[in-house]
Design an enzyme around this catalytic site. Sequence first.
Site, PDB file in Angstrom:
ATOM      1  N   GLY A 103       0.867  -1.343  -0.150  1.00 45.25           N
ATOM      2  CA  GLY A 103      -0.127   0.143   0.076  1.00 45.25           C
ATOM      3  C   GLY A 103       0.817   1.348  -0.023  1.00 45.25           C
ATOM      4  O   GLY A 103       2.206   1.253  -0.051  1.00 45.25           O
ATOM      5  N   ALA A 158      -3.869  -0.383   6.335  1.00 49.17           N
ATOM      6  CA  ALA A 158      -5.201  -1.160   6.178  1.00 49.17           C
ATOM      7  C   ALA A 158      -6.360  -0.273   5.377  1.00 49.17           C
ATOM      8  O   ALA A 158      -5.996   0.932   5.478  1.00 49.17           O
ATOM      9  CB  ALA A 158      -5.582  -1.244   7.943  1.00 49.17           C
ATOM     10  N   GLY A 210      -7.589  -3.819   0.010  1.00 51.06           N
ATOM     11  CA  GLY A 210      -7.904  -2.958  -1.210  1.00 51.06           C
ATOM     12  C   GLY A 210      -6.987  -2.776  -2.108  1.00 51.06           C
ATOM     13  O   GLY A 210      -7.268  -2.657  -3.246  1.00 51.06           O
ATOM     14  N   GLU A 220      -0.346 -10.685   2.841  1.00 44.96           N
ATOM     15  CA  GLU A 220      -0.432  -9.979   4.265  1.00 44.96           C
ATOM     16  C   GLU A 220      -1.050 -10.679   5.245  1.00 44.96           C
ATOM     17  O   GLU A 220      -0.505 -10.515   6.441  1.00 44.96           O
ATOM     18  CB  GLU A 220      -1.611  -8.911   3.731  1.00 44.96           C
ATOM     19  CG  GLU A 220      -1.118  -7.647   2.743  1.00 44.96           C
ATOM     20  CD  GLU A 220      -1.877  -6.591   2.491  1.00 44.96           C
ATOM     21  OE1 GLU A 220      -1.592  -5.621   1.881  1.00 44.96           O
ATOM     22  OE2 GLU A 220      -3.230  -6.666   2.619  1.00 44.96           O
TER      23      GLU A 220
HETATM   24  O1  5RP Z   1      -4.497  -4.237   2.222  1.00 47.32           O
HETATM   25  C1  5RP Z   1      -3.602  -3.296   1.479  1.00 47.32           C
HETATM   26  C2  5RP Z   1      -3.363  -3.788   0.274  1.00 47.32           C
HETATM   27  O2  5RP Z   1      -4.036  -5.043  -0.108  1.00 47.32           O
HETATM   28  C3  5RP Z   1      -3.291  -2.011   1.982  1.00 47.32           C
HETATM   29  O3  5RP Z   1      -2.598  -2.401   3.246  1.00 47.32           O
HETATM   30  C4  5RP Z   1      -4.427  -1.067   2.200  1.00 47.32           C
HETATM   31  O4  5RP Z   1      -4.984  -1.151   0.975  1.00 47.32           O
HETATM   32  C5  5RP Z   1      -3.957   0.142   2.871  1.00 47.32           C
HETATM   33  O5  5RP Z   1      -3.583   0.820   1.651  1.00 47.32           O
HETATM   34  P1  5RP Z   1      -2.949   2.483   1.762  1.00 47.32           P
HETATM   35  O6  5RP Z   1      -1.800   2.704   2.805  1.00 47.32           O
HETATM   36  O7  5RP Z   1      -2.565   2.985   0.191  1.00 47.32           O
HETATM   37  O8  5RP Z   1      -4.081   3.277   2.303  1.00 47.32           O
END
Ligand code: 5RP
Length: 282
Positions: free
Chosen positions: A68, A130, A143, A150
């Site tokens: 992320g 997250a 996301g 993870e």
């Molecule tokens: O779960 C994830 C990817 O699968 C990420 O950790 C999550 O989407 C958070 O991303 P960001 O730091 O860009 O908000």
Amino acid sequence: MFTPSTSKGLVRKIGAIKRFMASIKLPKISELPVLGHPLENAKRAAAYRAVDENLDVYKHRVIGIGSGSTVVYVAQRIGQYLKDDEYRDYVSKFTCVATGYQSKQLIIENGLSYGIIEQYPYVDIAFDGADEIDPNLNLIKGGGACLFQEKLVSTSTKLFIVVADTSKKSYTKLGSRWTQGVPVEVVPVAFARVQHDLLKLLNARTVTLRQGGKSKMGPVVTDNMNFILDACFGDIDDPGTLHQKIKSLVGVVETGLFVDNAYKCYLGDSDGEVHTIVKESV
Ligand SMILES: O=C(CO)[C@H](O)[C@H](O)COP(=O)(O)O
């Protein structure tokens, strides 16, 4: 042509570079330049604080690096420790395990040593972002479609540290802020069956096969060559039970519900303030 005098010059230059490198100190959080976008300040603040307060440079050896945009700053901060001559000898002995290709790249770009979780199944500490965090430190993740690895990394450590900006905090139930649904990684051949089961057996409101959008026609393919279904249940009363029910469907590899897993969460805001949520007991 390479002559003794050019070789002496080269040695002098290398010496100068080494002295320069040795003089690099870990930047102080209070003296960091403000970034162009407020959200980036928030992410950096959370990530740097999380690393500074939890990474034990002298004891930790295997570090999990998540996926992320927030975790980018985690890898950057650990890379800064590596450059500081006070910590270099210790940090250079770290092995960083990844949660996908993006985090593997982050590890390498920041000069850290990459290792595979098959060889390092016990992780001393792991950092990850997250999509939503509830007051009990239950999470929705995935996301960015990296949820399986993870979960593998975050359940391989007792010190799973979450980094995010404050917009990720849910004051009530999971599903109230992250409304696009719980990410569910499925084996491609089973996606239609799982989609049907989520709707009919588990009463999901909607279930969408995640698409690659402009960057890829057709479904998103994960780092494990699977598909992602986003299953929307509205506010989730019992994330643990929902996770178990989804996991029991044939074809499901993993869910983006991370329950009773995180130890501490760092939430940054655009002023550089950081709030924490700590799990009651480890
Ligand atoms: O779960 C994830 C990817 O699968 C990420 O950790 C999550 O989407 C958070 O991303 P960001 O730091 O860009 O908000």
